[in-house]
Design a protein around this motif. Sequence first.
Motif, PDB file in Angstrom:
ATOM      1  N   LEU A  97       1.048  -1.148  -0.072  1.00  0.00           N
ATOM      2  CA  LEU A  97       0.002   0.051  -0.041  1.00  0.00           C
ATOM      3  C   LEU A  97       0.730   1.321   0.061  1.00  0.00           C
ATOM      4  CD1 LEU A  97      -2.760   1.265   0.021  1.00  0.00           C
ATOM      5  CD2 LEU A  97      -2.759   1.167   2.776  1.00  0.00           C
ATOM      6  N   SER A  98       1.997   1.258   0.800  1.00  0.00           N
ATOM      7  CA  SER A  98       2.836   2.337   0.764  1.00  0.00           C
ATOM      8  C   SER A  98       3.438   2.566  -0.601  1.00  0.00           C
ATOM      9  CB  SER A  98       4.053   2.303   1.903  1.00  0.00           C
ATOM     10  OG  SER A  98       3.634   1.978   3.102  1.00  0.00           O
ATOM     11  N   GLU A  99       3.909   1.637  -1.321  1.00  0.00           N
ATOM     12  CA  GLU A  99       4.206   1.689  -2.523  1.00  0.00           C
ATOM     13  C   GLU A  99       3.315   2.300  -3.743  1.00  0.00           C
ATOM     14  OE1 GLU A  99       5.743  -1.985  -3.861  1.00  0.00           O
ATOM     15  OE2 GLU A  99       7.578  -1.875  -2.471  1.00  0.00           O
ATOM     16  N   GLN A 100       1.975   1.797  -3.576  1.00  0.00           N
ATOM     17  CA  GLN A 100       1.149   2.248  -4.239  1.00  0.00           C
ATOM     18  C   GLN A 100       0.739   3.679  -4.059  1.00  0.00           C
ATOM     19  OE1 GLN A 100      -2.412  -0.358  -3.556  1.00  0.00           O
ATOM     20  NE2 GLN A 100      -1.462  -2.257  -4.576  1.00  0.00           N
ATOM     21  N   ILE A 101       0.616   3.936  -2.988  1.00  0.00           N
ATOM     22  CA  ILE A 101       0.287   5.522  -2.447  1.00  0.00           C
ATOM     23  C   ILE A 101       1.473   6.436  -2.997  1.00  0.00           C
ATOM     24  CG2 ILE A 101       0.180   7.133  -0.706  1.00  0.00           C
ATOM     25  CD1 ILE A 101      -1.204   4.875   0.862  1.00  0.00           C
ATOM     26  N   ALA A 102       2.688   6.097  -2.986  1.00  0.00           N
ATOM     27  CA  ALA A 102       3.782   6.684  -3.404  1.00  0.00           C
ATOM     28  C   ALA A 102       3.654   6.918  -5.007  1.00  0.00           C
ATOM     29  CB  ALA A 102       5.008   6.240  -3.030  1.00  0.00           C
ATOM     30  N   ALA A 103       3.374   5.934  -5.673  1.00  0.00           N
ATOM     31  CA  ALA A 103       3.289   5.716  -7.109  1.00  0.00           C
ATOM     32  C   ALA A 103       2.103   6.785  -7.461  1.00  0.00           C
ATOM     33  CB  ALA A 103       3.099   4.551  -7.619  1.00  0.00           C
ATOM     34  N   PHE A 104       0.886   6.594  -6.666  1.00  0.00           N
ATOM     35  CA  PHE A 104      -0.301   7.494  -7.069  1.00  0.00           C
ATOM     36  C   PHE A 104      -0.001   8.858  -6.715  1.00  0.00           C
ATOM     37  CE2 PHE A 104      -4.170   9.650  -5.479  1.00  0.00           C
ATOM     38  CZ  PHE A 104      -4.869   9.305  -6.629  1.00  0.00           C
ATOM     39  N   ARG A 105       0.853   9.158  -5.945  1.00  0.00           N
ATOM     40  CA  ARG A 105       1.064  10.788  -5.666  1.00  0.00           C
ATOM     41  C   ARG A 105       1.995  11.344  -6.607  1.00  0.00           C
ATOM     42  NH1 ARG A 105       5.232  13.679  -3.561  1.00  0.00           N
ATOM     43  NH2 ARG A 105       4.918  15.394  -2.361  1.00  0.00           N
ATOM     44  N   ILE A 106       2.715  10.548  -7.171  1.00  0.00           N
ATOM     45  CA  ILE A 106       3.569  11.028  -8.196  1.00  0.00           C
ATOM     46  C   ILE A 106       2.762  11.282  -9.528  1.00  0.00           C
ATOM     47  CG2 ILE A 106       5.463  10.667 -10.084  1.00  0.00           C
ATOM     48  CD1 ILE A 106       6.726   8.841  -7.708  1.00  0.00           C
ATOM     49  N   GLU A 107       1.988  10.407  -9.842  1.00  0.00           N
ATOM     50  CA  GLU A 107       1.069  10.639 -10.904  1.00  0.00           C
ATOM     51  C   GLU A 107       0.050  11.737 -10.643  1.00  0.00           C
ATOM     52  OE1 GLU A 107      -1.796   7.716 -13.664  1.00  0.00           O
ATOM     53  OE2 GLU A 107      -1.100   6.945 -11.986  1.00  0.00           O
ATOM     54  N   LYS A 108      -0.398  11.693  -9.315  1.00  0.00           N
ATOM     55  CA  LYS A 108      -1.469  12.877  -9.084  1.00  0.00           C
ATOM     56  C   LYS A 108      -0.849  13.999  -9.178  1.00  0.00           C
ATOM     57  CE  LYS A 108      -1.729  13.844  -4.457  1.00  0.00           C
ATOM     58  NZ  LYS A 108      -1.320  15.410  -4.434  1.00  0.00           N
ATOM     59  N   GLU A 109       0.334  14.431  -9.004  1.00  0.00           N
ATOM     60  CA  GLU A 109       1.009  15.720  -9.179  1.00  0.00           C
ATOM     61  C   GLU A 109       1.319  15.928 -10.415  1.00  0.00           C
ATOM     62  OE1 GLU A 109       1.270  17.949  -6.764  1.00  0.00           O
ATOM     63  OE2 GLU A 109       0.739  16.663  -5.240  1.00  0.00           O
ATOM     64  N   THR A 110       1.684  14.932 -11.393  1.00  0.00           N
ATOM     65  CA  THR A 110       1.719  15.213 -12.608  1.00  0.00           C
ATOM     66  C   THR A 110       0.494  15.795 -13.530  1.00  0.00           C
ATOM     67  OG1 THR A 110       3.583  13.393 -12.694  1.00  0.00           O
ATOM     68  CG2 THR A 110       2.517  14.015 -14.915  1.00  0.00           C
ATOM     69  N   ILE A 111      -0.596  14.813 -13.171  1.00  0.00           N
ATOM     70  CA  ILE A 111      -2.007  15.136 -13.851  1.00  0.00           C
ATOM     71  C   ILE A 111      -2.342  16.569 -13.245  1.00  0.00           C
ATOM     72  CG2 ILE A 111      -4.403  14.546 -13.699  1.00  0.00           C
ATOM     73  CD1 ILE A 111      -3.520  11.586 -13.525  1.00  0.00           C
ATOM     74  N   LYS A 112      -2.171  17.085 -12.021  1.00  0.00           N
ATOM     75  CA  LYS A 112      -2.673  18.299 -11.497  1.00  0.00           C
ATOM     76  C   LYS A 112      -1.817  19.326 -12.100  1.00  0.00           C
ATOM     77  CE  LYS A 112      -3.026  19.215  -7.177  1.00  0.00           C
ATOM     78  NZ  LYS A 112      -2.683  18.832  -5.857  1.00  0.00           N
ATOM     79  N   ALA A 113      -0.336  19.203 -12.307  1.00  0.00           N
ATOM     80  CA  ALA A 113       0.230  19.986 -13.104  1.00  0.00           C
ATOM     81  C   ALA A 113      -0.196  20.374 -14.651  1.00  0.00           C
ATOM     82  CB  ALA A 113       1.766  19.508 -12.795  1.00  0.00           C
ATOM     83  N   THR A 114      -0.469  19.084 -15.201  1.00  0.00           N
ATOM     84  CA  THR A 114      -0.880  19.103 -16.774  1.00  0.00           C
ATOM     85  C   THR A 114      -2.212  19.999 -16.687  1.00  0.00           C
ATOM     86  OG1 THR A 114       0.394  17.106 -16.903  1.00  0.00           O
ATOM     87  CG2 THR A 114      -1.418  17.745 -18.582  1.00  0.00           C
ATOM     88  N   TYR A 115      -3.018  19.434 -15.660  1.00  0.00           N
ATOM     89  CA  TYR A 115      -4.324  20.106 -15.757  1.00  0.00           C
ATOM     90  C   TYR A 115      -4.370  21.785 -15.433  1.00  0.00           C
ATOM     91  CZ  TYR A 115      -9.345  21.183 -14.648  1.00  0.00           C
ATOM     92  OH  TYR A 115     -10.539  21.546 -14.605  1.00  0.00           O
ATOM     93  N   THR A 116      -3.608  22.186 -14.558  1.00  0.00           N
ATOM     94  CA  THR A 116      -3.171  23.369 -14.403  1.00  0.00           C
ATOM     95  C   THR A 116      -2.677  24.112 -15.561  1.00  0.00           C
ATOM     96  OG1 THR A 116      -2.853  23.059 -11.997  1.00  0.00           O
ATOM     97  CG2 THR A 116      -2.211  25.175 -12.568  1.00  0.00           C
ATOM     98  N   ALA A 117      -1.695  23.678 -16.049  1.00  0.00           N
ATOM     99  CA  ALA A 117      -1.089  24.223 -17.253  1.00  0.00           C
ATOM    100  C   ALA A 117      -2.213  24.331 -18.650  1.00  0.00           C
ATOM    101  CB  ALA A 117       0.073  23.387 -17.880  1.00  0.00           C
ATOM    102  N   SER A 118      -2.982  23.257 -18.851  1.00  0.00           N
ATOM    103  CA  SER A 118      -4.075  23.455 -19.651  1.00  0.00           C
ATOM    104  C   SER A 118      -5.005  24.306 -19.404  1.00  0.00           C
ATOM    105  CB  SER A 118      -4.573  21.901 -19.816  1.00  0.00           C
ATOM    106  OG  SER A 118      -3.805  20.832 -20.161  1.00  0.00           O
TER     107      SER A 118
END
Length: 253
Positions: free
Chosen positions: A126-147
Amino acid sequence: MSDNTSRVRTIFRSKTKKTLDKIEDPRETLDDSYEQQLKLLQQVRQAVADVATAKKRIDLQGQEMGTRYQRLGEQAREAMAQGREDLARAALERRALLEGQVAKLQDQYDTLQRQTAQLQERERQLSEQIAAFRIEKETIKATYTASAAQVKANEAVAGLGASADDIGASLERARDRVAQMQARAAATDELLASGALKDLTASPDADIERQLAAMSAQAEIDRQLRSLQQDAPSGGSPKRGDGPDEWLSIGRQ
């Protein structure tokens, strides 16, 4: 359908869309999901701690029972050495009963040991999944904000382009008004100078005063010309100023 009704519906749809966009902001949804995962991870860690605590209690209890088990064996041997078979038998009977209790305790300990290993593995995954989700979350947020920023910029440019004709017409009307006012100012100046348009702020005899002032100025110029003609044969030169403040006497001689 009237134009007003159509306009109201357009405004309503626009406001509804903005509200839905705000509610369905993926950045907030991702942050909420991340918080939920962190809470689940905290629950798993708490479960690991609870199982470890229970296992430690069983371990301590097993150690106490093990000490008693060894003591009963020593007592049985000591009783036989002293010829007390009855005491030796009682010690061995208690030792056998304690051995059954220890076996049950061992089963509980083994079960908790397996549960601890399983929970620790789940915590790791679960810790590994959350860490991976956090990276993807921040990437999506940055992309959405830029868009979103690009959309706003494009909409602003599109809005400016749509109103360009109105802006150009406003500038053209302003230029026409300025030209008209300049022409009107020049025309009123000419009328005042010619006397066709009476200056209400001037004195009643302003026209006579103006003509007399012009005659006086012409007479002064004639006088200065005669003075120059008289000074020319004698080779005299115009008097120069004697100091930096000489300009203060100009027109006062």
